[in-house]
Design an enzyme around this catalytic site. Sequence first.
Site, mmCIF file in Angstrom:
data_model
loop_
_atom_site.group_PDB
_atom_site.id
_atom_site.type_symbol
_atom_site.label_atom_id
_atom_site.label_comp_id
_atom_site.label_asym_id
_atom_site.label_seq_id
_atom_site.Cartn_x
_atom_site.Cartn_y
_atom_site.Cartn_z
ATOM 1 N N CYS A 171 2.427 0.299 6.733
ATOM 2 C CA CYS A 171 1.660 1.088 7.571
ATOM 3 C C CYS A 171 0.987 1.855 7.462
ATOM 4 O O CYS A 171 1.060 2.693 6.751
ATOM 5 C CB CYS A 171 3.261 1.729 8.837
ATOM 6 S SG CYS A 171 3.740 2.950 8.011
ATOM 7 N N PRO A 212 2.259 4.046 -2.613
ATOM 8 C CA PRO A 212 1.671 4.715 -2.584
ATOM 9 C C PRO A 212 2.531 5.228 -1.534
ATOM 10 O O PRO A 212 1.661 4.558 -0.538
ATOM 11 C CB PRO A 212 0.161 3.969 -2.383
ATOM 12 C CG PRO A 212 0.594 2.413 -1.721
ATOM 13 C CD PRO A 212 2.140 2.583 -3.028
ATOM 14 N N ASP A 225 5.934 4.624 2.545
ATOM 15 C CA ASP A 225 5.194 3.410 1.982
ATOM 16 C C ASP A 225 3.166 3.102 2.830
ATOM 17 O O ASP A 225 3.447 2.850 3.508
ATOM 18 C CB ASP A 225 5.796 2.203 1.590
ATOM 19 C CG ASP A 225 4.924 1.486 0.512
ATOM 20 O OD1 ASP A 225 3.615 1.492 0.209
ATOM 21 O OD2 ASP A 225 5.675 1.061 -0.702
ATOM 22 N N HIS A 226 2.350 3.226 2.317
ATOM 23 C CA HIS A 226 1.109 3.602 2.824
ATOM 24 C C HIS A 226 0.888 2.150 2.804
ATOM 25 O O HIS A 226 -0.341 1.668 3.812
ATOM 26 C CB HIS A 226 0.140 4.474 2.318
ATOM 27 C CG HIS A 226 -1.136 4.703 3.534
ATOM 28 N ND1 HIS A 226 -1.475 4.527 4.296
ATOM 29 C CD2 HIS A 226 -1.520 6.259 3.774
ATOM 30 C CE1 HIS A 226 -1.537 5.117 5.219
ATOM 31 N NE2 HIS A 226 -1.879 5.984 4.310
ATOM 32 N N ARG A 227 1.227 1.434 2.007
ATOM 33 C CA ARG A 227 1.089 -0.742 2.339
ATOM 34 C C ARG A 227 1.761 -1.231 3.325
ATOM 35 O O ARG A 227 1.441 -1.851 3.752
ATOM 36 C CB ARG A 227 1.290 -0.844 0.537
ATOM 37 C CG ARG A 227 1.271 -0.414 -0.194
ATOM 38 C CD ARG A 227 1.726 -0.808 -1.337
ATOM 39 N NE ARG A 227 3.220 -0.507 -1.780
ATOM 40 C CZ ARG A 227 3.973 -1.043 -2.876
ATOM 41 N NH1 ARG A 227 3.310 -2.121 -3.548
ATOM 42 N NH2 ARG A 227 4.919 -0.703 -2.538
#
Length: 464
Positions: free
Chosen positions: A438, A260, A434-436
């Site tokens: 941070c 994501p 990658d929003h996972r």
Amino acid sequence: MGGGMTIVGRTQVFLLPDLGEGLSEAEIVEWRVAVGDVVTVDQSVVEVETAKAVVDVPCPYAGRVVTLHGAAGEVRPVGQPLITIAPLDGGDEPAGHATYREEERAGSGNVLIGYGTGHGNTTRRRRRPRLAVAPEPADADPTADPTGGTGAAAGGAPDAGAGSGDPARSPAALVISPIVRRLARERGVDLATLRGTGPGGVIRRADVEAALTVPAARLAAVPDPQPGSAPVGDGDVIVPLTGVRKVIADKLSRSRREIPEVTIWVDVDATGLLETRAAINAATPDAPVSILALLARICLSGLRRFPQLNARVDTEGQRIIQSAGVHLGIAAQTDRGLLVPVLRDAQRLTTAELAAELTVTTSAARAGSLPPARLTGGTFTLNNYGVFGVDGSTPIINHPEAALLGVGRIVDKPWVVDGQLAVRKVTQLSLTFDHRVCDGGVAGGFLRHVADCVERPALLIAAV
């Protein structure tokens, strides 16, 4: 990168090993040995091209060559027979078998020249191979030239262009690489019409690729569309999704499916960075640094402050792994496609060492001489797409990494300096993350640190 074997009677069949991380096939470029030759343990027997590099493959057995499985220009799947070796001593266990088993138990993985516990004779020999190709249960055209060329079957007509009265056609196309022949055949390019730009007029891959822009370089025959596929129009050029292009497509598709990602960007005044580079190069003319090297140094500073971006997500283990070292990937456009060579533990290099390593590494990547290990294992990527004359981009993360910094072209633009309008050297920086791993605060903090160091390089010196 372990090899494989199959023992048939008293012979041993060496299976094509995995030459990289997950590579499924390799194309035979040139055999180093012929049927009947005697080989030693770890002697290089064949040169192959994978989607990442051209490498020599050593055989872990000693003995006499019985069969070569595949001809130059043929693509072999990983795990399929490559070469069959018979013993010389007449014993029950072929020579080299014990050596191979000991190395396999030790996990040496000695399948590539330059890897594992050691190797024997690695002298590169250029010779015309005397092939005895093992029969394969294939549906290939029996009249096809086993060297990957376009010659006729025995008793057939000579190569097109030989003896032609057309002055535009050369009497004989000078082609050394079977890969070039196959590429020309697949894309409908008549080699006899090309003028090679290689040494002595040798036709290179780039010559074939350039010919595709010419209207005459079209496919002579368009195959019937397969059920469910889009129809092929008259004059369309078909480009097989193989090799590097297939690897790139698979990796980018996986990145889009699994990560994501979010992209943020900022315009920055790079005038100070250019002035700093000029000052450094004036002081050390024998060891000049590039803008890319300075940007790499700034990225390393940012990752030290925000290590969350120097990471990857382990989906199976449900955890985030932050890397201890920064293995910096540098996106490089080559004739074989987009490659990302990696500078391992880049944080240990000085700025001058970064500049030198970048020059050597990117040159080797474009020449196709980097081993597969140098093209994998990155933890963060720097992509200078400004060299293509574009301002911005939303780049796709190089899976399984967690972030990528993109840099646009540096151009003159109006900029406000101390309340006054001025012309400055401006570029756009974009960070895809990658929003996972941070949230926006960390990503924004990293990008802002990079932008501040570009605008005021003194901040970089203060931070190191």
